[in-house]
Design a protein around this motif. Structure first.
Motif, PDB file in Angstrom:
ATOM      1  N   ALA A  84       6.532  58.792 139.053  1.00 12.67           N
ATOM      2  CA  ALA A  84       6.135  58.601 137.946  1.00 12.67           C
ATOM      3  C   ALA A  84       4.765  57.560 137.760  1.00 12.67           C
ATOM      4  CB  ALA A  84       7.199  58.267 137.072  1.00 12.67           C
ATOM      5  N   PHE A  85       5.020  56.366 138.475  1.00 16.50           N
ATOM      6  CA  PHE A  85       4.089  55.387 138.907  1.00 16.50           C
ATOM      7  C   PHE A  85       2.813  55.731 139.334  1.00 16.50           C
ATOM      8  CE2 PHE A  85       1.941  51.994 140.623  1.00 16.50           C
ATOM      9  CZ  PHE A  85       1.973  50.947 139.752  1.00 16.50           C
ATOM     10  N   ALA A  86       2.759  56.769 140.389  1.00 12.71           N
ATOM     11  CA  ALA A  86       1.852  57.343 141.140  1.00 12.71           C
ATOM     12  C   ALA A  86       0.922  58.243 139.894  1.00 12.71           C
ATOM     13  CB  ALA A  86       2.130  58.153 142.245  1.00 12.71           C
ATOM     14  N   ILE A  87       1.613  58.996 139.158  1.00 17.84           N
ATOM     15  CA  ILE A  87       0.811  59.700 138.428  1.00 17.84           C
ATOM     16  C   ILE A  87       0.006  58.818 137.208  1.00 17.84           C
ATOM     17  CG2 ILE A  87       0.933  61.332 136.105  1.00 17.84           C
ATOM     18  CD1 ILE A  87       3.502  62.535 137.675  1.00 17.84           C
ATOM     19  N   GLY A  88       0.938  57.623 136.858  1.00 22.05           N
ATOM     20  CA  GLY A  88       0.270  56.905 135.710  1.00 22.05           C
ATOM     21  C   GLY A  88      -1.049  55.987 136.163  1.00 22.05           C
ATOM     22  N   THR A  89      -0.957  55.656 137.487  1.00 20.03           N
ATOM     23  CA  THR A  89      -1.940  54.700 138.123  1.00 20.03           C
ATOM     24  C   THR A  89      -3.252  55.546 138.706  1.00 20.03           C
ATOM     25  OG1 THR A  89      -0.793  54.422 139.933  1.00 20.03           O
ATOM     26  CG2 THR A  89      -0.441  52.877 138.254  1.00 20.03           C
TER      27      THR A  89
END
Length: 255
Positions: free
Chosen positions: A165-170
């Motif tokens: 999720a973090f990778a997608i968001g950033t």
């Protein structure tokens, strides 16, 4: 709350990413004593003001921390800023594309692979198939989930879901990134990588708004802190000053 005077956020500067005024969110608890279809709901208690006239301004290129105890209204405020919760009163103006990490895994399909979820997550933000194709591999590489990318998401640990999720968001380079209590996931190496990604975002004149209980995060990443309690803004200022005052009130049992 006693012993602290609410500090209003200054009028929005000309160049801002988010400006909210008079934000009010009220929850009305209800119960039903009749477990039937078409049952009549009745009020079970007083209204709860999750946010009570909150003002907040995020100038372009700044990182803001939202500080407060459990139930202070931090997550509710982030949801309002993200546009996923409409306030009962007040207004919020947003300039730029927002990426949110407020509820880990929300919007993911556990029956699909991590790779497929990345595709769907990017397309859902409005990216074209061509833009998405260019981002899938960088997102998976950043997440560090390795061969698990081609396994169903329901086989992942909560930490792996958080990293994806973090990778997608950033990786999509949003103008504004909203984060709610997820930075404890992953190993030290991944946390360091996450911090660097957020610093890079702000360095590119992006904006970070983060709610957390980890005071160290605020010192490392934030230029300003907004301390809220019982839905009201208590103090706004630099991390060192606000954290010192917050700790003083915690120790005295005021909050």
């Amino acid at each position: 709350m006693t012993g602290a005077t609410p500090t209003p956020v200054p009028t929005a500067p000309e160049d801002y990413a988010i400006h909210g005024q008079g934000i009010r969110v009220t929850y009305r608890p209800y119960t039903s004593k009749v477990p039937l279809l078409g049952k009549v709901l009745s009020s079970s208690g007083p209204e709860v003001h999750a946010l009570d006239g909150v003002d907040i301004t995020v100038p372009v290129g700044t990182s803001i921390g939202i500080l407060g105890r459990n139930g202070a209204g931090k997550s509710t405020l982030l949801r309002v800023l993200a546009g996923t919760l409409m306030p009962d009163a007040g207004r919020v103006e947003v300039r730029g594309r927002i990426s949110t990490l407020l509820s880990l895994g929300s919007g993911f399909n556990g029956d699909l692979t991590g790779r497929r979820n990345v595709w769907l997550g990017c397309l859902a933000t409005g990216l074209s198939r061509e833009e998405t194709a260019d981002l899938v591999e960088p997102i998976l590489e950043f997440s560090g989930i390795g061969e698990a990318a081609d396994r169903p998401l329901n086989t992942y640990s909560s930490g792996m879901v958080a990293r994806l999720a973090f990778a997608i968001g950033t990786t999509m380079s949003p103008d504004i990134l909203l984060i709610d209590e997820i930075l404890s996931v992953g190993d030290e190496s991944f946390r360091d990588k996450s911090h660097r990604a957020m610093r890079d975002l702000v360095d590119r004149a992006g904006n970070l708004v983060i709610a957390s209980h980890r005071l160290k995060i605020f010192r490392e990443l934030c230029e300003q802190i907004v301390w809220i309690d019982r839905g009201k803004v208590i103090e706004v200022g630099d991390p060192k000053t606000v954290i010192k005052e917050y700790r003083k009130h915690i120790k005295a049992g005021i909050v």
